[in-house]
Design an enzyme around this catalytic site. Sequence first.
Site, PDB file in Angstrom:
ATOM      1  N   ASP A 200       0.872  -1.172   0.000  1.00 54.01           N
ATOM      2  CA  ASP A 200       0.000   0.000   0.000  1.00 54.01           C
ATOM      3  C   ASP A 200       0.911   1.225   0.000  1.00 54.01           C
ATOM      4  O   ASP A 200       1.529   1.546   1.009  1.00 54.01           O
ATOM      5  CB  ASP A 200      -0.893  -0.052   1.246  1.00 54.01           C
ATOM      6  CG  ASP A 200      -1.646   1.251   1.491  1.00 54.01           C
ATOM      7  OD1 ASP A 200      -1.506   2.194   0.676  1.00 54.01           O
ATOM      8  OD2 ASP A 200      -2.361   1.337   2.500  1.00 54.01           O
ATOM      9  N   GLN A 203       0.978   6.536   1.195  1.00 50.08           N
ATOM     10  CA  GLN A 203       1.766   7.554   1.897  1.00 50.08           C
ATOM     11  C   GLN A 203       3.210   7.575   1.414  1.00 50.08           C
ATOM     12  O   GLN A 203       3.972   8.467   1.776  1.00 50.08           O
ATOM     13  CB  GLN A 203       1.743   7.307   3.413  1.00 50.08           C
ATOM     14  CG  GLN A 203       0.358   7.257   4.023  1.00 50.08           C
ATOM     15  CD  GLN A 203      -0.370   8.588   3.980  1.00 50.08           C
ATOM     16  OE1 GLN A 203       0.235   9.650   3.885  1.00 50.08           O
ATOM     17  NE2 GLN A 203      -1.683   8.544   4.041  1.00 50.08           N
ATOM     18  N   LYS A 226      -3.640  12.027  -2.985  1.00 49.60           N
ATOM     19  CA  LYS A 226      -2.583  12.303  -2.005  1.00 49.60           C
ATOM     20  C   LYS A 226      -1.312  12.770  -2.702  1.00 49.60           C
ATOM     21  O   LYS A 226      -0.349  13.173  -2.064  1.00 49.60           O
ATOM     22  CB  LYS A 226      -2.280  11.052  -1.174  1.00 49.60           C
ATOM     23  CG  LYS A 226      -3.429  10.670  -0.244  1.00 49.60           C
ATOM     24  CD  LYS A 226      -3.080   9.448   0.580  1.00 49.60           C
ATOM     25  CE  LYS A 226      -3.988   9.246   1.762  1.00 49.60           C
ATOM     26  NZ  LYS A 226      -5.341   8.802   1.475  1.00 49.60           N
ATOM     27  N   CYS A 364      -8.214   5.895  10.549  1.00 47.57           N
ATOM     28  CA  CYS A 364      -8.523   4.606   9.892  1.00 47.57           C
ATOM     29  C   CYS A 364      -7.436   3.587  10.145  1.00 47.57           C
ATOM     30  O   CYS A 364      -7.073   2.797   9.273  1.00 47.57           O
ATOM     31  CB  CYS A 364      -8.724   4.774   8.384  1.00 47.57           C
ATOM     32  SG  CYS A 364     -10.115   5.810   7.982  1.00 47.57           S
TER      33      CYS A 364
END
Length: 406
Positions: A200, A203, A226, A364
Amino acid sequence: GSYPIDRIRGDFPILSEEVHGKPLVYLDNGASAQKPSAVIDQISKTYETGYANVHRGVHYMSQIATDAMEDARRKAQMFLNAADEKEIIFVRGATEGINLVASSWGRANLQEGDEIILSVLEHHSNIVPWQIVAEQTGAVIKVVPIDDAGIFLMDEYEKLLSEKTKMVAVTHVSNALGTIVPVEDVIRLAREKEAFILLDGCQAAPHLPVDVQALDVDFYVFSGHKLYGPNGIGVLYGKEALLDAMPPYQGGGEMIDRVTFEKTTYADLPHKFEAGTPNIAGGIALKTAIDWINQIGLDKIVSYEKELMDYATEELSKIESIQFIGQAQEKAGVISFLVGDIHPYDMGMILDKLGVAVRTGHHCAQPVMDQFCIPGTLRASFAVYNTKEDVNRLVEGVKKAQTMLS
């Protein structure tokens, strides 16, 4: 040359807005980043001058839109250094990308007793899709713990790996703590057990260079919003052979080759996984966002943000009774903290009145909060346009809130 902060800030119209009569200090980039004018303008331009449905039209506008969309795919391929543009699937966001892999790859490959390894650091969108597919297939989820500094425990991970491990799905950078996971080691160890790996990268993509070939990762996801791009667009990278073997995730237009009621054959990659009309303006503007980032240079962004994070950590640590949640040496983009026994929500409200936008709550990532036995944190997350002045406003705001609330 030096970092062109004034020019960068000038590219973001929203930064000249005021909040409660104060200039905006936007420190909620981990949730979503603001958009530069180039991206905003590109969205308008697509709708004004080159909009039509893609891939199926013979007419001029359709060809313009199709070319622009496929250009965007090549740009995303270069951004991740994928081997082939067919390995880039446009999705609604990283969440859809993970659901696609969990659903399509998971249902085709997981059997009763197979194991999926996640970590305590995961965002809910890299937990819940795996729980759903585990329930459907009888697979079992194992979880890598973290220590009190928020560091991924590699030796515990090694113990969890076995011949039963089929998928390792972990975050590249934690959204709640900013911890950078040593993904090279995670992948190397998973390979020894012939497990597959999904990262993932939500970020990570805005804060670090990502090279999927060097990593030798099977699947990688990130979200456009993002990355200074539009929302409603994201990228799933998958190795060609794996994507080829996977069944479609959704059915509809564009993902088909030939449809009859007896049998339907599917389109080749990447279109097999892109049912329906895609987010055309979003995809094209994602290319603009990547171009904009490349123009500054990710290496410059990395060193600027590191300097900013170090400054913020130093200034915040002068505040009495501050507690940093997550203190890994290797961090990116995020500082998570609590002050005394003040509820993060109360402090967040006061910061907002002072024009400072931070996120409060569990981000989250409830398992992370459970680890530290807290309901949530205040999270300041940084981007290319933040400054030391933003940090100073945050620190002043926290002190002011502390005086008011304690």
